[in-house]
Design a protein around this motif. Structure first.
Motif, short mmCIF file in Angstrom:
data_model
loop_
_atom_site.label_atom_id
_atom_site.label_comp_id
_atom_site.label_asym_id
_atom_site.label_seq_id
_atom_site.Cartn_x
_atom_site.Cartn_y
_atom_site.Cartn_z
N LEU A 1 30.18 -48.53 -8.55
CA LEU A 1 30.70 -48.34 -9.72
C LEU A 1 30.49 -47.11 -10.15
CD1 LEU A 1 29.09 -51.71 -11.16
CD2 LEU A 1 31.54 -51.33 -11.22
N GLN A 2 31.49 -46.64 -10.87
CA GLN A 2 31.64 -45.25 -11.62
C GLN A 2 31.75 -45.49 -12.86
OE1 GLN A 2 31.31 -42.68 -9.61
NE2 GLN A 2 31.00 -44.11 -7.90
N PRO A 3 31.17 -44.25 -13.73
CA PRO A 3 31.46 -44.38 -15.56
C PRO A 3 32.87 -44.82 -15.98
CG PRO A 3 30.12 -42.48 -14.78
CD PRO A 3 30.87 -43.10 -13.32
N GLU A 4 33.71 -44.50 -15.15
CA GLU A 4 35.23 -44.98 -15.66
C GLU A 4 35.29 -46.38 -15.54
OE1 GLU A 4 34.38 -42.64 -13.55
OE2 GLU A 4 35.89 -42.71 -11.72
N ASP A 5 34.46 -47.25 -14.83
CA ASP A 5 34.37 -48.66 -15.05
C ASP A 5 33.74 -49.24 -16.18
OD1 ASP A 5 33.71 -48.45 -11.22
OD2 ASP A 5 35.70 -48.98 -12.27
N THR A 6 33.38 -48.35 -17.15
CA THR A 6 32.79 -49.15 -18.27
C THR A 6 33.69 -49.35 -19.26
OG1 THR A 6 30.99 -47.42 -18.07
CG2 THR A 6 31.42 -48.48 -20.36
N ALA A 7 33.41 -50.79 -19.64
CA ALA A 7 34.32 -51.74 -20.28
C ALA A 7 33.71 -52.84 -20.60
CB ALA A 7 35.69 -51.72 -19.66
N VAL A 8 34.63 -53.57 -21.70
CA VAL A 8 34.24 -54.95 -21.72
C VAL A 8 35.08 -55.99 -20.75
CG1 VAL A 8 34.26 -56.90 -23.24
CG2 VAL A 8 33.55 -54.73 -24.11
N TYR A 9 34.49 -56.79 -19.87
CA TYR A 9 35.33 -57.48 -18.89
C TYR A 9 35.55 -58.77 -19.21
CZ TYR A 9 34.87 -53.69 -15.55
OH TYR A 9 34.90 -52.43 -15.04
N TYR A 10 36.79 -59.32 -19.20
CA TYR A 10 37.13 -60.62 -19.74
C TYR A 10 37.81 -61.49 -18.74
CZ TYR A 10 37.26 -58.35 -24.51
OH TYR A 10 36.95 -57.70 -25.64
N CYS A 11 37.33 -62.76 -18.66
CA CYS A 11 37.78 -63.86 -17.63
C CYS A 11 39.10 -64.22 -18.28
CB CYS A 11 36.45 -64.62 -17.35
SG CYS A 11 37.14 -65.82 -16.25
N ASN A 12 39.97 -64.76 -17.23
CA ASN A 12 41.15 -65.28 -17.96
C ASN A 12 41.57 -66.43 -16.89
OD1 ASN A 12 44.30 -64.90 -17.23
ND2 ASN A 12 43.70 -64.94 -19.26
N LEU A 13 42.21 -67.17 -17.46
CA LEU A 13 42.65 -68.47 -16.77
C LEU A 13 44.05 -68.86 -17.22
CD1 LEU A 13 41.08 -71.71 -15.21
CD2 LEU A 13 43.04 -71.81 -16.35
N ARG A 14 44.90 -68.85 -16.33
CA ARG A 14 46.39 -69.19 -16.79
C ARG A 14 46.80 -70.27 -15.77
NH1 ARG A 14 49.97 -65.81 -14.70
NH2 ARG A 14 48.24 -64.50 -13.49
N ASP A 15 47.31 -71.29 -16.41
CA ASP A 15 48.13 -72.39 -15.75
C ASP A 15 49.54 -72.61 -16.57
OD1 ASP A 15 45.56 -75.19 -16.82
OD2 ASP A 15 47.71 -74.33 -17.75
N ARG A 16 49.99 -73.70 -16.10
CA ARG A 16 51.43 -73.97 -16.69
C ARG A 16 51.34 -74.18 -18.22
NH1 ARG A 16 53.28 -79.98 -14.33
NH2 ARG A 16 54.62 -79.62 -15.75
N ILE A 17 50.13 -74.37 -18.81
CA ILE A 17 50.06 -74.79 -20.15
C ILE A 17 49.41 -73.77 -20.93
CG2 ILE A 17 49.28 -76.36 -21.84
CD1 ILE A 17 51.73 -77.58 -20.29
N VAL A 18 48.08 -73.37 -20.43
CA VAL A 18 47.20 -72.51 -21.12
C VAL A 18 46.97 -71.05 -20.62
CG1 VAL A 18 45.92 -74.50 -21.73
CG2 VAL A 18 45.20 -73.21 -19.88
N ASN A 19 46.88 -70.31 -21.49
CA ASN A 19 46.22 -68.79 -21.33
C ASN A 19 45.04 -68.71 -21.80
OD1 ASN A 19 46.35 -66.29 -20.19
ND2 ASN A 19 47.71 -65.48 -21.67
#
Length: 114
Positions: free
Chosen positions: A84-102
């Motif tokens: 890991l590097q300082p430029e990796d600093t961020a808020v990380y969000y999980c995402n799930l996409r299917d045919r209906i939801v995001n």
């Protein structure tokens, strides 16, 4: 669909962290789960994704350092982050996409100190 994230934190440059995300609810078997990140003043960007078939996609900036995996028969994904590097600093969000939801998780902070 609900996504519950865990594993963020503070680490020194060169260190490692592992993020996890568990999805629950009505989810189609054909879906893609992934991790995005957003640093202050920047747009949210894709870090890595994996389909239910195991097809992976990485951003160029993390390709040789991060690994996304998925538990078999579960809508649970992990992101192993190495070097890991300082430029990796961020808020990380999980995402799930299917045919209906995001759907999005609430976000987990990753901070890398130099």
């Amino acid at each position: 669909v609900q996504l519950v994230e865990s594993g963020g934190g503070l680490v020194q440059a060169g260190g490692s962290l592992r993020l996890s995300c568990a999805a629950s609810g009505n989810i189609f078997s054909t879906n893609v789960m992934g991790w995005y990140r957003q640093a202050p003043g920047k747009e949210r960007e894709l870090v890595a994704s994996i389909s239910n078939r195991g097809d992976r996609n990485y951003s160029d900036s993390v390709k040789d350092r991060f690994t996304i995996s998925r538990e078999r028969f579960k809508d649970t994904v992990h992101l192993q982050m190495n070097s890991l590097q300082p430029e990796d600093t961020a808020v990380y969000y999980c995402n799930l996409r299917d045919r209906i939801v995001n759907s999005w998780g609430q976000g987990t902070q990753v901070t890398v100190s130099s």
